[in-house]
Design a protein around this motif. Structure first.
Motif, PDB file in Angstrom:
ATOM      1  N   ALA A  27     -23.948 -68.695 -59.375  1.00 30.60           N
ATOM      2  CA  ALA A  27     -22.739 -68.980 -58.609  1.00 30.60           C
ATOM      3  C   ALA A  27     -22.598 -70.461 -58.284  1.00 30.60           C
ATOM      4  O   ALA A  27     -21.677 -70.851 -57.555  1.00 30.60           O
ATOM      5  CB  ALA A  27     -22.745 -68.165 -57.317  1.00 30.60           C
ATOM      6  N   GLY A  28     -23.502 -71.285 -58.813  1.00 33.89           N
ATOM      7  CA  GLY A  28     -23.407 -72.722 -58.584  1.00 33.89           C
ATOM      8  C   GLY A  28     -24.090 -73.208 -57.331  1.00 33.89           C
ATOM      9  O   GLY A  28     -23.749 -74.264 -56.805  1.00 33.89           O
ATOM     10  N   ILE A  29     -25.069 -72.446 -56.820  1.00 31.81           N
ATOM     11  CA  ILE A  29     -25.825 -72.837 -55.627  1.00 31.81           C
ATOM     12  C   ILE A  29     -27.260 -73.103 -56.056  1.00 31.81           C
ATOM     13  O   ILE A  29     -27.947 -72.183 -56.509  1.00 31.81           O
ATOM     14  CB  ILE A  29     -25.816 -71.717 -54.556  1.00 31.81           C
ATOM     15  CG1 ILE A  29     -24.389 -71.244 -54.270  1.00 31.81           C
ATOM     16  CG2 ILE A  29     -26.499 -72.185 -53.281  1.00 31.81           C
ATOM     17  CD1 ILE A  29     -24.325 -69.955 -53.459  1.00 31.81           C
ATOM     18  N   ASP A  30     -27.728 -74.317 -55.899  1.00 34.88           N
ATOM     19  CA  ASP A  30     -29.078 -74.593 -56.364  1.00 34.88           C
ATOM     20  C   ASP A  30     -30.111 -74.026 -55.399  1.00 34.88           C
ATOM     21  O   ASP A  30     -29.814 -73.708 -54.242  1.00 34.88           O
ATOM     22  CB  ASP A  30     -29.315 -76.087 -56.615  1.00 34.88           C
ATOM     23  CG  ASP A  30     -29.211 -76.925 -55.351  1.00 34.88           C
ATOM     24  OD1 ASP A  30     -29.815 -76.564 -54.340  1.00 34.88           O
ATOM     25  OD2 ASP A  30     -28.507 -77.953 -55.392  1.00 34.88           O
ATOM     26  N   ARG A  31     -31.330 -73.894 -55.874  1.00 35.23           N
ATOM     27  CA  ARG A  31     -32.391 -73.236 -55.107  1.00 35.23           C
ATOM     28  C   ARG A  31     -32.705 -73.958 -53.802  1.00 35.23           C
ATOM     29  O   ARG A  31     -32.958 -73.319 -52.777  1.00 35.23           O
ATOM     30  CB  ARG A  31     -33.659 -73.116 -55.957  1.00 35.23           C
ATOM     31  CG  ARG A  31     -33.538 -72.113 -57.075  1.00 35.23           C
ATOM     32  CD  ARG A  31     -34.729 -72.127 -58.013  1.00 35.23           C
ATOM     33  NE  ARG A  31     -34.552 -71.098 -59.026  1.00 35.23           N
ATOM     34  CZ  ARG A  31     -35.347 -70.030 -59.154  1.00 35.23           C
ATOM     35  NH1 ARG A  31     -36.390 -69.884 -58.371  1.00 35.23           N
ATOM     36  NH2 ARG A  31     -35.096 -69.137 -60.085  1.00 35.23           N
ATOM     37  N   ALA A  32     -32.709 -75.278 -53.869  1.00 37.08           N
ATOM     38  CA  ALA A  32     -33.036 -76.036 -52.664  1.00 37.08           C
ATOM     39  C   ALA A  32     -32.035 -75.758 -51.554  1.00 37.08           C
ATOM     40  O   ALA A  32     -32.401 -75.617 -50.384  1.00 37.08           O
ATOM     41  CB  ALA A  32     -33.082 -77.525 -52.990  1.00 37.08           C
ATOM     42  N   ARG A  33     -30.771 -75.636 -51.930  1.00 36.77           N
ATOM     43  CA  ARG A  33     -29.735 -75.350 -50.940  1.00 36.77           C
ATOM     44  C   ARG A  33     -29.921 -73.961 -50.341  1.00 36.77           C
ATOM     45  O   ARG A  33     -29.805 -73.772 -49.120  1.00 36.77           O
ATOM     46  CB  ARG A  33     -28.362 -75.479 -51.597  1.00 36.77           C
ATOM     47  CG  ARG A  33     -27.189 -75.264 -50.656  1.00 36.77           C
ATOM     48  CD  ARG A  33     -25.873 -75.380 -51.416  1.00 36.77           C
ATOM     49  NE  ARG A  33     -24.740 -75.011 -50.589  1.00 36.77           N
ATOM     50  CZ  ARG A  33     -23.526 -74.751 -51.064  1.00 36.77           C
ATOM     51  NH1 ARG A  33     -23.312 -74.817 -52.364  1.00 36.77           N
ATOM     52  NH2 ARG A  33     -22.537 -74.421 -50.247  1.00 36.77           N
ATOM     53  N   LEU A  34     -30.205 -72.981 -51.180  1.00 34.59           N
ATOM     54  CA  LEU A  34     -30.426 -71.622 -50.683  1.00 34.59           C
ATOM     55  C   LEU A  34     -31.651 -71.556 -49.786  1.00 34.59           C
ATOM     56  O   LEU A  34     -31.624 -70.980 -48.700  1.00 34.59           O
ATOM     57  CB  LEU A  34     -30.593 -70.660 -51.862  1.00 34.59           C
ATOM     58  CG  LEU A  34     -29.407 -69.790 -52.280  1.00 34.59           C
ATOM     59  CD1 LEU A  34     -29.795 -68.909 -53.461  1.00 34.59           C
ATOM     60  CD2 LEU A  34     -28.910 -68.940 -51.123  1.00 34.59           C
ATOM     61  N   CYS A  35     -32.745 -72.138 -50.250  1.00 32.72           N
ATOM     62  CA  CYS A  35     -34.018 -72.009 -49.533  1.00 32.72           C
ATOM     63  C   CYS A  35     -34.055 -72.814 -48.244  1.00 32.72           C
ATOM     64  O   CYS A  35     -34.846 -72.510 -47.350  1.00 32.72           O
ATOM     65  CB  CYS A  35     -35.176 -72.429 -50.440  1.00 32.72           C
ATOM     66  SG  CYS A  35     -35.468 -71.308 -51.819  1.00 32.72           S
ATOM     67  N   SER A  36     -33.202 -73.829 -48.123  1.00 32.76           N
ATOM     68  CA  SER A  36     -33.230 -74.654 -46.918  1.00 32.76           C
ATOM     69  C   SER A  36     -32.807 -73.869 -45.680  1.00 32.76           C
ATOM     70  O   SER A  36     -33.280 -74.137 -44.573  1.00 32.76           O
ATOM     71  CB  SER A  36     -32.304 -75.866 -47.093  1.00 32.76           C
ATOM     72  OG  SER A  36     -30.933 -75.477 -47.023  1.00 32.76           O
ATOM     73  N   GLY A  37     -31.916 -72.896 -45.854  1.00 38.43           N
ATOM     74  CA  GLY A  37     -31.410 -72.139 -44.711  1.00 38.43           C
ATOM     75  C   GLY A  37     -30.491 -72.932 -43.810  1.00 38.43           C
ATOM     76  O   GLY A  37     -30.097 -72.455 -42.737  1.00 38.43           O
ATOM     77  N   ALA A  38     -30.115 -74.137 -44.230  1.00 36.40           N
ATOM     78  CA  ALA A  38     -29.322 -75.012 -43.374  1.00 36.40           C
ATOM     79  C   ALA A  38     -27.939 -74.455 -43.081  1.00 36.40           C
ATOM     80  O   ALA A  38     -27.341 -74.789 -42.061  1.00 36.40           O
ATOM     81  CB  ALA A  38     -29.209 -76.396 -44.013  1.00 36.40           C
ATOM     82  N   GLU A  39     -27.416 -73.628 -43.973  1.00 39.17           N
ATOM     83  CA  GLU A  39     -26.055 -73.116 -43.805  1.00 39.17           C
ATOM     84  C   GLU A  39     -26.022 -71.680 -43.282  1.00 39.17           C
ATOM     85  O   GLU A  39     -24.949 -71.064 -43.223  1.00 39.17           O
ATOM     86  CB  GLU A  39     -25.309 -73.201 -45.136  1.00 39.17           C
ATOM     87  CG  GLU A  39     -25.145 -74.623 -45.653  1.00 39.17           C
ATOM     88  CD  GLU A  39     -24.592 -74.681 -47.069  1.00 39.17           C
ATOM     89  OE1 GLU A  39     -23.440 -74.263 -47.273  1.00 39.17           O
ATOM     90  OE2 GLU A  39     -25.319 -75.126 -47.973  1.00 39.17           O
ATOM     91  N   VAL A  40     -27.164 -71.153 -42.891  1.00 41.44           N
ATOM     92  CA  VAL A  40     -27.193 -69.796 -42.349  1.00 41.44           C
ATOM     93  C   VAL A  40     -26.524 -69.787 -40.982  1.00 41.44           C
ATOM     94  O   VAL A  40     -26.842 -70.610 -40.113  1.00 41.44           O
ATOM     95  CB  VAL A  40     -28.635 -69.269 -42.245  1.00 41.44           C
ATOM     96  CG1 VAL A  40     -28.653 -67.895 -41.585  1.00 41.44           C
ATOM     97  CG2 VAL A  40     -29.259 -69.203 -43.628  1.00 41.44           C
ATOM     98  N   LEU A  41     -25.609 -68.869 -40.794  1.00 46.07           N
ATOM     99  CA  LEU A  41     -24.820 -68.803 -39.565  1.00 46.07           C
ATOM    100  C   LEU A  41     -25.629 -68.207 -38.411  1.00 46.07           C
ATOM    101  O   LEU A  41     -26.494 -67.353 -38.628  1.00 46.07           O
ATOM    102  CB  LEU A  41     -23.575 -67.960 -39.810  1.00 46.07           C
ATOM    103  CG  LEU A  41     -22.607 -68.550 -40.846  1.00 46.07           C
ATOM    104  CD1 LEU A  41     -21.666 -67.474 -41.369  1.00 46.07           C
ATOM    105  CD2 LEU A  41     -21.821 -69.703 -40.235  1.00 46.07           C
ATOM    106  N   PRO A  42     -25.367 -68.636 -37.171  1.00 42.53           N
ATOM    107  CA  PRO A  42     -26.118 -68.112 -36.018  1.00 42.53           C
ATOM    108  C   PRO A  42     -26.064 -66.594 -35.908  1.00 42.53           C
ATOM    109  O   PRO A  42     -27.063 -65.950 -35.584  1.00 42.53           O
ATOM    110  CB  PRO A  42     -25.441 -68.797 -34.826  1.00 42.53           C
ATOM    111  CG  PRO A  42     -24.864 -70.058 -35.385  1.00 42.53           C
ATOM    112  CD  PRO A  42     -24.429 -69.713 -36.784  1.00 42.53           C
TER     113      PRO A  42
END
Length: 271
Positions: free
Chosen positions: A113-128
């Motif tokens: 889907a165009g999301i690299d692993r580092a972005r997924l694994c960082s958890g930075a965009e996980v909503l509260p």
């Protein structure tokens, strides 16, 4: 003549195995998150690429905690055969070796889907709200009884159906996602059926009294609420860039094509 109120007839004996099973199956039939508006829109092909990516990112926070909650459940068992059997669930997600398992397949979905692993694994965009829902489920498995923790997993009763629906939806409506990225959904069709049959047998064996049966049903309702709450957070949790650009605008998450949003709800070429 006595004016005392008549004594109510007690009907709190245990349900029969058949009635108990029917009551358990009725919970996901009525409350499973396949009915959530976000999932309905997903399966109808109505999500934008930005919405779909937001779901993949946030659902990954749940996926990566599945082996954690299963390890907590496994630790409650005093039977070695049962521990060996439940260990398979952890391996299904963590994989028997590096590069295998459900978490790896979800990472591949993200890449498709165009999301690299580092972005997924960082958890930075996980909503509260997603963090709260996942923490609630993990703590429920940590603090609840073995019966409650296993009963909560019975949302798997509905897993094969939603996975088949999702595969068809992705292949029809989100063709910009490479087919190889759908491996997680394909594997869960069989795994979900196997795991739910195993968990149902345990719950039917362990829940002997009416109180225990009701606790099992309540645990399953709680799990359905967790999944529903997670989707509520995703549905209403557009990041600032999406809100500024509008539902069909352009979103820039920084690199590559992660944020490009097409106005065709995701069908056809990769946006």
């Amino acid at each position: 003549m006595s004016t005392a109120a008549p004594t109510a007839t007690r009907t709190d004996g245990p349900w029969s195995p058949l009635e108990f099973t029917d009551r358990l199956r009725a919970v996901p039939a009525r409350r499973y998150h396949d009915r959530h508006p976000f999932n309905v829109r997903m399966h109808e092909g109505a999500l934008t690429p930005a919405e779909l990516r937001r779901w993949i990112i946030n659902r990954f926070h749940y996926q990566r905690h599945i082996p954690v909650k299963d390890a907590l459940i496994l630790a409650k068992f005093d039977d070695s055969a049962l521990r060996r059997s439940w260990l398979r669930r952890i391996q299904d997600h963590d994989g028997p070796v590096e590069g295998e398992g459900g978490i790896e397949r979800w990472l591949r979905l993200g890449e498709a889907a165009g999301i690299d692993r580092a972005r997924l694994c960082s958890g930075a965009e996980v909503l509260p709200g997603v963090r709260l829902a996942v923490d609630g489920y993990v703590n429920f498995c940590r603090l609840g009884s073995p019966l409650e923790a296993v009963a909560a997993s019975l949302t798997e009763l509905a897993a094969p159906g939603i996975m088949r629906t999702r595969i068809k939806a992705f292949e029809l409506h989100y063709r910009w996602i490479e087919s190889d990225g759908l491996g997680y959904f394909r594997d869960r069709v069989g795994q979900g059926g196997r795991d739910s049959a195993e968990a149902l047998a345990l719950v039917l064996e362990w829940a002997v009294t009416r109180r225990e049966q009701e606790a099992a049903v309540a645990a399953l309702r709680f799990k359905c609420d967790v999944l529903w709450s997670l989707l509520d957070a995703v549905d209403h949790g557009a990041v600032a860039g999406e809100q500024a650009a509008g539902d069909h605008g352009t979103v820039d998450h920084g690199a590559g094509d992660h944020g490009a949003v097409a106005g065709d709800h995701g069908a056809g070429e990769r946006p």
